[in-house]
Design an enzyme around this catalytic site. Structure first.
Site, PDB file in Angstrom:
ATOM      1  N   ASP A   1      -7.212  -3.234  14.212  1.00 48.62           N
ATOM      2  CA  ASP A   1      -6.933  -4.295  13.249  1.00 48.62           C
ATOM      3  C   ASP A   1      -6.905  -5.663  13.911  1.00 48.62           C
ATOM      4  O   ASP A   1      -6.847  -6.681  13.225  1.00 48.62           O
ATOM      5  CB  ASP A   1      -5.591  -4.042  12.552  1.00 48.62           C
ATOM      6  CG  ASP A   1      -5.720  -3.125  11.347  1.00 48.62           C
ATOM      7  OD1 ASP A   1      -6.857  -2.865  10.906  1.00 48.62           O
ATOM      8  OD2 ASP A   1      -4.681  -2.660  10.840  1.00 48.62           O
TER       9      ASP A   1
ATOM     10  N   ASP B   1      -8.876   4.358   4.848  1.00 47.24           N
ATOM     11  CA  ASP B   1      -7.746   3.937   5.672  1.00 47.24           C
ATOM     12  C   ASP B   1      -6.655   5.012   5.710  1.00 47.24           C
ATOM     13  O   ASP B   1      -6.639   5.936   4.892  1.00 47.24           O
ATOM     14  CB  ASP B   1      -7.176   2.627   5.133  1.00 47.24           C
ATOM     15  CG  ASP B   1      -6.786   1.662   6.243  1.00 47.24           C
ATOM     16  OD1 ASP B   1      -6.388   2.137   7.322  1.00 47.24           O
ATOM     17  OD2 ASP B   1      -6.863   0.437   6.029  1.00 47.24           O
TER      18      ASP B   1
END
Length: 745
Positions: free
Chosen positions: A549, A485
């Site tokens: 997301d 990430d």
């Protein structure tokens, strides 16, 4: 696409054997068609033609500077002199007296008044170079050209390489031949556009809503898209497109540039008052970031240039097949496994009993890869602490990760683990020991983002720390997959005060490559708070992108539709989220979420222990259907239909031999009329006969009607009929979808 082999035609000189394996952009000694000259004119016959798969690039070297005379469909056997005469414009009043062509470097010294390819200076001097060809080399698939300005003491190395798919890869480098440093401010790769390219298409977006299309007329002046957040960004264009008027998914001409770079960048389209039009792409350099010492070289990011005369789908097909041809492309290694990521199921609440229950349900459904997300390390019980300490937490995992990993592998699944190695929390052992290991300007500390700072991977100590701790975990445990990430943009990205975005970007490439070298078979997912680092540069180092997301199926329809403009679906993570999305609070049926997630690298991100037996049965049916059809989904041509009703979307994947297809009809809003418009199904063999049926691997989509259209239970018809007449959809509720399976009869 066409199947013609790459060809080259050069009238420069005789042929010798090509020498592969040299440094990118640097000519090889003794290569084909070598010309060395300091003359203003090399030869009136110097023309190089690179062709492959219905794309042709024509380079004219006769003026002593390289000029791209043509980039598009093949012209046939056009002689260089004829092409030059056809493209040389008249001389208007209030202009220089001799026809000038700015060439690929777009120099001011050639009477060009637009944006040059190179900008920089040496203490205020050498700011307007005038480059001339000193040598060039050509093989069957590429040409390398060296340019030099003796007065400015600068050399440019330029290479064009055409791929079998028609993609043209352009490499551009600058070398400082002087005795004083040269301050390079910009080095942009430009490609010309014909004046019939009248519209541009690029993309913007934000967190949870990435890659939203924006289209506009090309007008006199410059349209500039820049990314200044240290990564490609949620609002970045994977590619920038120029198109003929009204071009769509299946029709019209499209030209596009994609940058193989994950840092700050710039895309441009410029049209002069004389009508000359070009598009450019390059790294966005910060002030003082690229000061070339004597003898130093700057290699600009490679640009992947694509042309299609079959609309945007033809463009996407070129990019997809180019990426798929790489030996390391993930589908050439193995099929893309059904993946469960536990983030939206447990968040930071890591508990062996709870996660073991997820493992059991995942195995029942048919999941093949189980990924443990954030919260397993250091003091990481929430998002305020622990980043940088990549050791298993004794508090969260008193017995270590082995009990969970053993449970996962015993159930027949692979195990994956989450990292955010480019970041550090101030509340961490690493930061307390080395606060100087963050990107920062001396004398001040950047504001935190998500309670974290950015680790300076250009610092040897920081780099070795991250590499060592991640390597130790991969060496100890059977971890075949990592999700990596990058949850915040860069602020004050400096290394000891100097700009460091370029070196930070190269460092993460190097880190990924080193991890893969040490752990053969390791796959890496690139996530940046969702889709904040989806680009062709990262595609060379990672195997999968977390597309967004947002697992809201309605938002995902558009996000995935345009993420596939250059990235093939098998590299895009597409998951079934919870019935109520955590990012939008919208609720959607399982059938809609599953139909949306099917078209990509499919998975689940949901607390499946809360599912009913009926839902688990449907999830298992969906997972089995995905496994049975992923070869088609991950190898076929992506087709997006220019549908007549904006309240619906139609898209699918067609096998390259046109033997089968899977399409999705999505009712994104209420239909405008009583009956929804027919869904056309293009791309099949018009003369072949196909069996067509609706499929429901995750349940039936609700509809407002007394009866289904007659075809849904099965019909046999021709490819021509499907493309011309199409299928009348059911009257679906808004935010619902149906899947259509098509096979040869």
């Amino acid at each position: 696409m066409r199947s013609s082999a790459p060809t080259i035609r050069s009238t420069a000189s005789s042929s010798k054997s090509h020498q592969p394996g040299r440094r990118q952009g640097q000519p090889a000694a003794g290569a084909d068609h070598c010309v060395r000259s300091d003359l203003h004119v090399v030869s009136h016959r110097d023309q190089i033609v690179l062709s492959a798969d219905g794309v042709q690039l024509v380079l004219d070297l006769s003026s002593g500077a390289p000029v791209v005379r043509h980039w598009g469909s093949p012209l046939g056997d056009v002689e260089s002199d004829a092409l030059r005469r056809m493209t040389t414009p008249p001389i208007p009043h209030s202009a220089v007296d001799v026809p000038q062509d700015p060439g690929v470097m777009r120099e001011r010294g050639r009477a060009f008044h637009g944006r040059p390819a190179l900008s920089g200076n040496r203490n205020g001097l050498d700011w307007a170079p005038l480059f001339r060809i000193v040598e060039h080399h050509a093989s069957e698939t590429e040409t390398s050209i060296r340019l030099h300005d003796a007065e400015a003491s600068l050399t440019i190395d330029l290479r064009y390489r055409i791929e079998p798919t028609g993609i043209v890869l352009v490499d551009l480098a600058a070398v400082n031949d002087g005795s004083e440093p040269y301050r390079l401010e910009e080095l942009t790769t430009w490609m010309p556009l014909p004046e019939r390219a009248s519209e541009s298409l690029d993309f913007t977006g934000r967190w949870l809503k990435e890659r939203q299309p924006q289209r506009r007329p090309i007008a006199v002046g410059s349209w500039v898209l820049e990314s200044r957040e240290g990564r490609s960004g949620h609002g970045a264009s994977v590619v920038q497109c120029a198109m003929t008027g009204g071009a769509g998914f299946a029709n019209g001409e499209v030209w596009a540039l994609g940058l193989l770079w994950s840092g700050e960048h710039r895309h441009l389209i410029e049209r002069g008052t004389d009508g000359r039009t070009a598009m450019g792409a390059g790294e966005l350099l910060q002030s003082g970031e690229m000061v070339l010492a004597p003898g130093a070289r700057y290699q600009a990011p490679t640009v992947a240039a694509a042309y299609s005369d079959e609309g945007l789908d033809g463009l996407s097909s070129r990019y997809h097949e180019w990426l798929r041809a790489r030996p390391e492309h993930p589908t050439r290694v193995r099929p893309r496994p059904v993946t469960l990521n536990v983030w939206e199921a447990v968040y930071f609440d890591h508990d062996l009993e709870r996660l073991s229950a997820l493992v059991d349900v995942a195995a029942e459904i048919g999941v093949e890869r189980f990924v443990l997300d954030d919260g397993w390390f250091g003091a990481r019980r929430d998002d305020r602490a622990g980043l940088g300490d990549w050791v298993v937490s004794d508090e969260a995992w008193p017995q270590g990760l082995d009990p969970l990993i053993d449970r996962v592998t015993a159930a027949g699944m692979e195990f994956g683990l989450w990292f955010e190695g480019e970041m550090v929390n101030p509340d961490s052992d690493l930061y307390r020991a080395h606060p100087e290991w963050i990107l920062h300007v001396p004398g001040r500390t950047p504001p935190t983002g998500r309670n974290q700072q950015v680790l300076d991977l250009t610092h040897d100590g920081a780099y070795e720390h991250v590499l060592g701790q991640v390597d130790a975990l991969l060496s100890k445990h059977p971890i075949s997959y990592i999700k990596w990430d990058h949850n915040r943009p860069l602020v004050d990205p400096a290394h000891y005060g100097r700009p460091a975005v370029n070196s930070q970007t190269l460092a993460i490439y190097r880190l990924f490559d080193e991890l893969k070298s040490r752990h053969p078979g390791l796959e890496i997912e690139s996530c940046a708070s969702g889709g904040g680092r989806v680009d062709l540069g990262m595609a060379m180092h990672a195997d999968r992108f977390w597309t967004s997301d947002s697992n809201d199926a309605l938002e995902r329809q558009e996000i995935q539709r345009y993420s596939m403009i250059a990235i093939p679906p098998e590299m895009l993570g597409t998951h079934i989220g919870p019935s109520t999305s955590h990012s939008s609070s919208r609720s959607h049926s399982l059938s809609f979420r599953a139909a949306t997630a099917l078209f990509g690298h499919a998975g689940i991100e949901w607390d499946i222990t809360e599912t009913t037996n009926a839902e688990r049965s449907l999830l298992a049916e969906w997972a089995a259907y995905y496994k049975a059809n992923r070869d088609l989904l991950h190898s076929g041509r992506v087709v997006r239909v220019d549908h007549s009703d904006t309240a619906a979307l139609v898209h699918g994947v067609v096998a390259h031999d046109r033997s089968a297809a899977i399409f999705c009809y999505t009712q994104v809003a209420a239909a405008g009329g009583v009956l929804p418009s027919p869904a056309l199904i293009p791309g099949l063999d018009p003369d072949a006969r196909y069996r067509v049926r609706r499929i429901e691997p995750a349940g039936r989509a609700p509809a407002m009607q007394h009866a289904d259209p007659m075809w849904v239970d099965g019909v046999t018809t021709t490819g021509a009929a499907l493309a011309t007449i199409g299928l009348r959809p059911p009257i679906l509720h808004p935010e619902q979808a149906i899947l259509i399976e098509i096979v040869l009869a």
